[in-house]
Design a protein around this motif. Structure first.
Motif, PDB file in Angstrom:
ATOM      1  N   GLU A  38       0.815  -1.214   0.000  1.00 16.86           N
ATOM      2  CA  GLU A  38       0.000   0.000   0.000  1.00 16.86           C
ATOM      3  C   GLU A  38       0.850   1.266   0.000  1.00 16.86           C
ATOM      4  O   GLU A  38       0.358   2.357  -0.329  1.00 16.86           O
ATOM      5  CB  GLU A  38      -0.922   0.004   1.219  1.00 16.86           C
ATOM      6  CG  GLU A  38      -0.167  -0.057   2.542  1.00 16.86           C
ATOM      7  CD  GLU A  38      -1.073  -0.330   3.720  1.00 16.86           C
ATOM      8  OE1 GLU A  38      -0.808   0.251   4.793  1.00 16.86           O
ATOM      9  OE2 GLU A  38      -2.033  -1.117   3.575  1.00 16.86           O
ATOM     10  N   THR A  39       2.143   1.126   0.337  1.00 13.91           N
ATOM     11  CA  THR A  39       3.001   2.311   0.352  1.00 13.91           C
ATOM     12  C   THR A  39       3.975   2.351  -0.821  1.00 13.91           C
ATOM     13  O   THR A  39       4.790   3.280  -0.913  1.00 13.91           O
ATOM     14  CB  THR A  39       3.811   2.383   1.665  1.00 13.91           C
ATOM     15  OG1 THR A  39       4.583   1.184   1.797  1.00 13.91           O
ATOM     16  CG2 THR A  39       2.895   2.540   2.857  1.00 13.91           C
ATOM     17  N   GLY A  40       3.927   1.341  -1.691  1.00 15.68           N
ATOM     18  CA  GLY A  40       4.794   1.388  -2.852  1.00 15.68           C
ATOM     19  C   GLY A  40       5.373   0.035  -3.208  1.00 15.68           C
ATOM     20  O   GLY A  40       4.997  -1.002  -2.638  1.00 15.68           O
ATOM     21  N   LEU A  41       6.292   0.046  -4.192  1.00 13.67           N
ATOM     22  CA  LEU A  41       6.969  -1.164  -4.643  1.00 13.67           C
ATOM     23  C   LEU A  41       8.342  -1.246  -4.006  1.00 13.67           C
ATOM     24  O   LEU A  41       9.080  -0.242  -3.925  1.00 13.67           O
ATOM     25  CB  LEU A  41       7.129  -1.157  -6.169  1.00 13.67           C
ATOM     26  CG  LEU A  41       5.848  -1.112  -7.016  1.00 13.67           C
ATOM     27  CD1 LEU A  41       6.202  -1.132  -8.495  1.00 13.67           C
ATOM     28  CD2 LEU A  41       4.915  -2.260  -6.673  1.00 13.67           C
ATOM     29  N   TYR A  42       8.716  -2.486  -3.593  1.00 10.89           N
ATOM     30  CA  TYR A  42      10.008  -2.674  -2.950  1.00 10.89           C
ATOM     31  C   TYR A  42      10.627  -3.979  -3.461  1.00 10.89           C
ATOM     32  O   TYR A  42       9.912  -4.943  -3.766  1.00 10.89           O
ATOM     33  CB  TYR A  42       9.862  -2.757  -1.423  1.00 10.89           C
ATOM     34  CG  TYR A  42       9.172  -1.563  -0.825  1.00 10.89           C
ATOM     35  CD1 TYR A  42       9.867  -0.379  -0.608  1.00 10.89           C
ATOM     36  CD2 TYR A  42       7.818  -1.616  -0.484  1.00 10.89           C
ATOM     37  CE1 TYR A  42       9.237   0.729  -0.059  1.00 10.89           C
ATOM     38  CE2 TYR A  42       7.184  -0.522   0.062  1.00 10.89           C
ATOM     39  CZ  TYR A  42       7.899   0.662   0.268  1.00 10.89           C
ATOM     40  OH  TYR A  42       7.276   1.755   0.801  1.00 10.89           O
ATOM     41  N   GLY A  63       2.470  -1.482   5.783  1.00  9.89           N
ATOM     42  CA  GLY A  63       2.866  -0.893   4.518  1.00  9.89           C
ATOM     43  C   GLY A  63       4.202  -1.362   3.996  1.00  9.89           C
ATOM     44  O   GLY A  63       4.318  -1.741   2.834  1.00  9.89           O
ATOM     45  N   CYS A  64       5.233  -1.365   4.836  1.00  8.90           N
ATOM     46  CA  CYS A  64       6.569  -1.676   4.311  1.00  8.90           C
ATOM     47  C   CYS A  64       7.435  -2.453   5.299  1.00  8.90           C
ATOM     48  O   CYS A  64       8.655  -2.460   5.160  1.00  8.90           O
ATOM     49  CB  CYS A  64       7.286  -0.386   3.897  1.00  8.90           C
ATOM     50  SG  CYS A  64       7.521   0.784   5.247  1.00  8.90           S
ATOM     51  N   VAL A  65       6.845  -3.099   6.290  1.00  4.99           N
ATOM     52  CA  VAL A  65       7.606  -3.914   7.231  1.00  4.99           C
ATOM     53  C   VAL A  65       7.494  -5.374   6.816  1.00  4.99           C
ATOM     54  O   VAL A  65       6.394  -5.949   6.803  1.00  4.99           O
ATOM     55  CB  VAL A  65       7.116  -3.729   8.678  1.00  4.99           C
ATOM     56  CG1 VAL A  65       7.869  -4.683   9.610  1.00  4.99           C
ATOM     57  CG2 VAL A  65       7.313  -2.295   9.130  1.00  4.99           C
ATOM     58  N   LEU A  66       8.628  -5.955   6.450  1.00  5.05           N
ATOM     59  CA  LEU A  66       8.674  -7.348   6.003  1.00  5.05           C
ATOM     60  C   LEU A  66       9.185  -8.218   7.144  1.00  5.05           C
ATOM     61  O   LEU A  66      10.254  -7.959   7.697  1.00  5.05           O
ATOM     62  CB  LEU A  66       9.596  -7.481   4.786  1.00  5.05           C
ATOM     63  CG  LEU A  66       9.889  -8.906   4.294  1.00  5.05           C
ATOM     64  CD1 LEU A  66       8.606  -9.599   3.826  1.00  5.05           C
ATOM     65  CD2 LEU A  66      10.933  -8.881   3.181  1.00  5.05           C
ATOM     66  N   THR A  67       8.426  -9.269   7.474  1.00  4.75           N
ATOM     67  CA  THR A  67       8.802 -10.198   8.543  1.00  4.75           C
ATOM     68  C   THR A  67       9.167 -11.543   7.954  1.00  4.75           C
ATOM     69  O   THR A  67       8.397 -12.118   7.165  1.00  4.75           O
ATOM     70  CB  THR A  67       7.651 -10.379   9.544  1.00  4.75           C
ATOM     71  OG1 THR A  67       7.355  -9.131  10.166  1.00  4.75           O
ATOM     72  CG2 THR A  67       8.031 -11.395  10.620  1.00  4.75           C
ATOM     73  N   CYS A  68      10.346 -12.048   8.319  1.00  3.99           N
ATOM     74  CA  CYS A  68      10.706 -13.420   7.963  1.00  3.99           C
ATOM     75  C   CYS A  68      10.033 -14.327   8.984  1.00  3.99           C
ATOM     76  O   CYS A  68      10.307 -14.236  10.192  1.00  3.99           O
ATOM     77  CB  CYS A  68      12.223 -13.606   7.982  1.00  3.99           C
ATOM     78  SG  CYS A  68      12.747 -15.304   7.638  1.00  3.99           S
ATOM     79  N   LEU A  89      19.566  -6.030   5.311  1.00  2.00           N
ATOM     80  CA  LEU A  89      18.944  -6.631   4.141  1.00  2.00           C
ATOM     81  C   LEU A  89      19.335  -5.841   2.893  1.00  2.00           C
ATOM     82  O   LEU A  89      19.230  -4.610   2.879  1.00  2.00           O
ATOM     83  CB  LEU A  89      17.421  -6.642   4.297  1.00  2.00           C
ATOM     84  CG  LEU A  89      16.596  -7.159   3.118  1.00  2.00           C
ATOM     85  CD1 LEU A  89      16.869  -8.639   2.899  1.00  2.00           C
ATOM     86  CD2 LEU A  89      15.113  -6.908   3.374  1.00  2.00           C
ATOM     87  N   ARG A  90      19.802  -6.537   1.874  1.00  2.00           N
ATOM     88  CA  ARG A  90      20.127  -5.863   0.612  1.00  2.00           C
ATOM     89  C   ARG A  90      18.841  -5.510  -0.114  1.00  2.00           C
ATOM     90  O   ARG A  90      18.001  -6.363  -0.388  1.00  2.00           O
ATOM     91  CB  ARG A  90      20.989  -6.780  -0.271  1.00  2.00           C
ATOM     92  CG  ARG A  90      21.204  -6.238  -1.689  1.00  2.00           C
ATOM     93  CD  ARG A  90      22.112  -5.034  -1.717  1.00  2.00           C
ATOM     94  NE  ARG A  90      22.099  -4.375  -3.013  1.00  2.00           N
ATOM     95  CZ  ARG A  90      22.788  -4.761  -4.093  1.00  2.00           C
ATOM     96  NH1 ARG A  90      23.556  -5.836  -4.029  1.00  2.00           N
ATOM     97  NH2 ARG A  90      22.715  -4.074  -5.217  1.00  2.00           N
ATOM     98  N   ARG A  91      18.699  -4.224  -0.459  1.00  2.00           N
ATOM     99  CA  ARG A  91      17.532  -3.740  -1.188  1.00  2.00           C
ATOM    100  C   ARG A  91      17.969  -3.239  -2.558  1.00  2.00           C
ATOM    101  O   ARG A  91      19.141  -2.899  -2.764  1.00  2.00           O
ATOM    102  CB  ARG A  91      16.849  -2.620  -0.411  1.00  2.00           C
ATOM    103  CG  ARG A  91      16.241  -3.048   0.905  1.00  2.00           C
ATOM    104  CD  ARG A  91      15.953  -1.850   1.808  1.00  2.00           C
ATOM    105  NE  ARG A  91      15.075  -0.878   1.174  1.00  2.00           N
ATOM    106  CZ  ARG A  91      15.489   0.303   0.699  1.00  2.00           C
ATOM    107  NH1 ARG A  91      16.755   0.641   0.781  1.00  2.00           N
ATOM    108  NH2 ARG A  91      14.641   1.143   0.143  1.00  2.00           N
ATOM    109  N   TYR A  92      16.999  -3.156  -3.479  1.00  2.00           N
ATOM    110  CA  TYR A  92      17.278  -2.686  -4.830  1.00  2.00           C
ATOM    111  C   TYR A  92      16.269  -1.582  -5.180  1.00  2.00           C
ATOM    112  O   TYR A  92      15.058  -1.747  -4.974  1.00  2.00           O
ATOM    113  CB  TYR A  92      17.138  -3.821  -5.848  1.00  2.00           C
ATOM    114  CG  TYR A  92      18.055  -4.993  -5.575  1.00  2.00           C
ATOM    115  CD1 TYR A  92      19.338  -5.040  -6.112  1.00  2.00           C
ATOM    116  CD2 TYR A  92      17.626  -6.064  -4.788  1.00  2.00           C
ATOM    117  CE1 TYR A  92      20.181  -6.116  -5.865  1.00  2.00           C
ATOM    118  CE2 TYR A  92      18.461  -7.138  -4.538  1.00  2.00           C
ATOM    119  CZ  TYR A  92      19.734  -7.163  -5.074  1.00  2.00           C
ATOM    120  OH  TYR A  92      20.567  -8.223  -4.822  1.00  2.00           O
TER     121      TYR A  92
END
Length: 536
Positions: A38-42, A63-68, A89-92
């Motif tokens: 909902e807050t964008g593409l990641y 919105g943008c919190v990713l949980t393993c 975490l490596r992001r692009y």
């Protein structure tokens, strides 16, 4: 997918991504997870930096919190922060073209930037005593083509002011780990050596506050340094060391002063002498720019270390040392001359033979080796013992490792032979209470099945591999002490292949390294606590 320009790579389409809100793509050898929220593409590495589980199977919230979902590590996909966990975490970067193509910037950061980020992560991992993360950061450093020794140097620099009492076994242990690493070809074993170094630094400094060193600088004077150490005046001693470093003095310039201070007392149960002796090989590995982070803690150690020669059992150290030159003699010494005697009598006998220091050294070493070979292991298991008799393998083997350090320093500075031989003698007298008086009733040498007259390198090499790298211990002092002891034996046998103590030394170190080592005795502690408190 093909590259749209030099940096951006087409990964998927907005239409494909909208079907499930996430997509796994493989680009340039990487698995990349793309999330539509909902807050964008990641986009980020699919492999969790913790243990590699797929983040595609994770949960996105807020919105943008990713949980393993394997270990509940959480990552902020917006700014890349690790919210719960450790490794980053490596992001692009992501963009969408006018025709709905989702592109990722797969450009690798410059190597020096990656190196700096890895090194900046070390402090947190060291502070949290996160052994696995330290190993991962070392692996990352190696993977991008940098010598991981820079991480060892950085770790000492980062944590040198977290050691409340100065140098710990992590420093001399590092010298031995790096020496052993040179012999290894297996990349995982080589990495393990470095992990053990950083793990030990972390173990000794984790969650500790800063114990700052003074920033004052004073003109170097060995006499002033010696007086400051003797007075336990750390600030003055450190300011003098800073002055020496500011003037460009090297460890070769300063080593004699540190050696003399270490030898002056039977201090820290031999640790001071060992610590000083191990700075040289570490400087050879890490370079002169590591000197400050090694010798400021060493200065603190010399100021704070216990001085056992001030307690009754070892007071003969100074009694015998007084008027040394007027009483020292060249009477030949043999192992039997030192066995079974209390400290004062051992030291008196040392003086009779110290006029020929190397011969006396060999006799003392042979006595120390005999004691290790015949150590009464039952003392480690007894419950109703006073605190002062809490001894184990480390106590008895320390006579051998201290003896080597004494020989190294005194060979360079012959005036130190007297103090050094007396330090070895203190061990011999003290350990006399903890050996089998009538030999080894278990006949360890006979039942081991080892050809003790065979190649010593084969015997010791097997011990190194099986009991250091593959140790399985929960702490760091035990494996590093095994490494230190085996390394000492290899060094001394290489220098003195025909020494009379050769076979006994091989049997002794093999018995020690292969034996059980009870570090914590719950009922003994309870007994000692009760009897101590009960005395009022």
């Amino acid at each position: 997918m093909t590259s749209t320009n030099d940096n951006w790579v087409a990964a998927t389409t907005l239409a494909e991504l909208s079907e499930t809100g996430r997509k796994l793509v493989r680009l340039d050898g990487h698995q990349v997870a793309i999330f539509q929220t909902e807050t964008g593409l990641y986009a980020c590495n699919n492999r969790c930096p913790h243990e590699g589980f797929p983040l595609m199977e994770g949960t996105v919230s807020d919105g943008c919190v990713l949980t393993c979902n394997w270990h509940n590590w959480k990552f902020d996909l917006e700014n890349g922060d690790t919210l719960v966990g450790g490794d980053k975490l490596r992001r692009y970067p992501v963009r969408v073209t006018d025709d709905g193509i989702v592109e990722l910037d797969m450009t690798e950061p410059p190597q020096h930037q990656q190196r700096d980020e890895i090194l900046s992560n070390l402090d947190e991992a060291l502070h949290k005593n996160d052994y696995n993360r330290l190993s991962r950061e070392l692996a990352r450093l190696d993977m991008i083509g940098f010598d991981p020794l820079v991480a060892v140097k950085k770790a000492f620099a980062l944590r040198m002011d977290r050691f409340e009492f100065g140098t710990t076994h992590a420093m001399p242990g590092a010298a031995d780990w790096l020496t052993y690493r040179q012999e290894l070809t297996d990349p995982y074993e080589r990495l393990a050596c470095l992990s053990e170094i950083l793990g030990h630094i972390a173990w000794d400094s984790a969650y500790r506050p800063v114990y700052p060193f003074t920033t004052d600088v004073a003109a170097w004077s060995e006499a002033d340094f010696s007086r400051a150490i003797e007075a336990e005046d750390e600030n003055t001693a450190v300011s003098l060391v800073r002055g020496a470093l500011a003037d460009g003095m090297t460890w070769n310039d300063l080593r004699p002063a540190f050696a003399r201070c270490a030898m002056r007392h039977y201090g820290g149960f031999g640790h001071s002498v060992i610590y000083v002796s191990k700075v040289s090989p570490l400087i050879d590995f890490l370079g002169d720019d590591a000197l400050e982070s090694l010798i400021l803690p060493l200065t603190r150690h010399l100021c704070t270390v216990t001085r056992e020669d001030l307690i009754p059992e070892f007071r003969a150290f100074h009694v015998v040392r007084k008027d040394w030159d007027d009483h020292v003699d060249r009477e030949p010494a043999h192992r039997e001359d030192f066995l079974g005697l209390p400290v004062a009598r051992v030291l008196s006998r040392v003086r009779k033979s110290a006029g020929n220091p190397l011969t006396c050294y060999h006799a003392l070493m042979e006595a120390a080796v005999w004691q290790v070979r015949h150590f009464d292991e039952s003392v480690m298991y007894r419950t109703n013992m006073p605190i002062g008799t809490n001894v184990n393998w480390l106590d008895v083997t320390h006579a051998m490792t201290t003896a080597q350090a004494v020989r190294e320093l005194a060979s360079e500075l012959p005036e130190l032979w007297g103090d050094g031989l007396l330090q070895i003698g203190c061990f011999i007298g003290r350990n006399a209470k903890y050996v089998h008086k009538d030999g080894d009733p278990a006949d360890y040498a006979g039942r081991s099945g080892i050809d003790w007259e065979g190649d010593s390198e084969t015997i010791l090499g097997d011990l190194l591999r099986d009991h250091t790298l593959y140790h399985g211990c929960t702490d760091f002092i035990e494996p590093v002490h095994r490494l230190k002891t085996i390394s000492m034996v290899r060094s001394e046998l290489a220098l003195f292949p025909d020494a009379p103590w050769r076979k006994d030394m091989l049997v002794a170190v093999h018995r020690y390294v292969s034996s059980a080592f009870p570090r914590r005795r719950a009922v003994r502690v309870a007994y000692q606590s009760t009897t101590f408190v009960g005395r009022g």
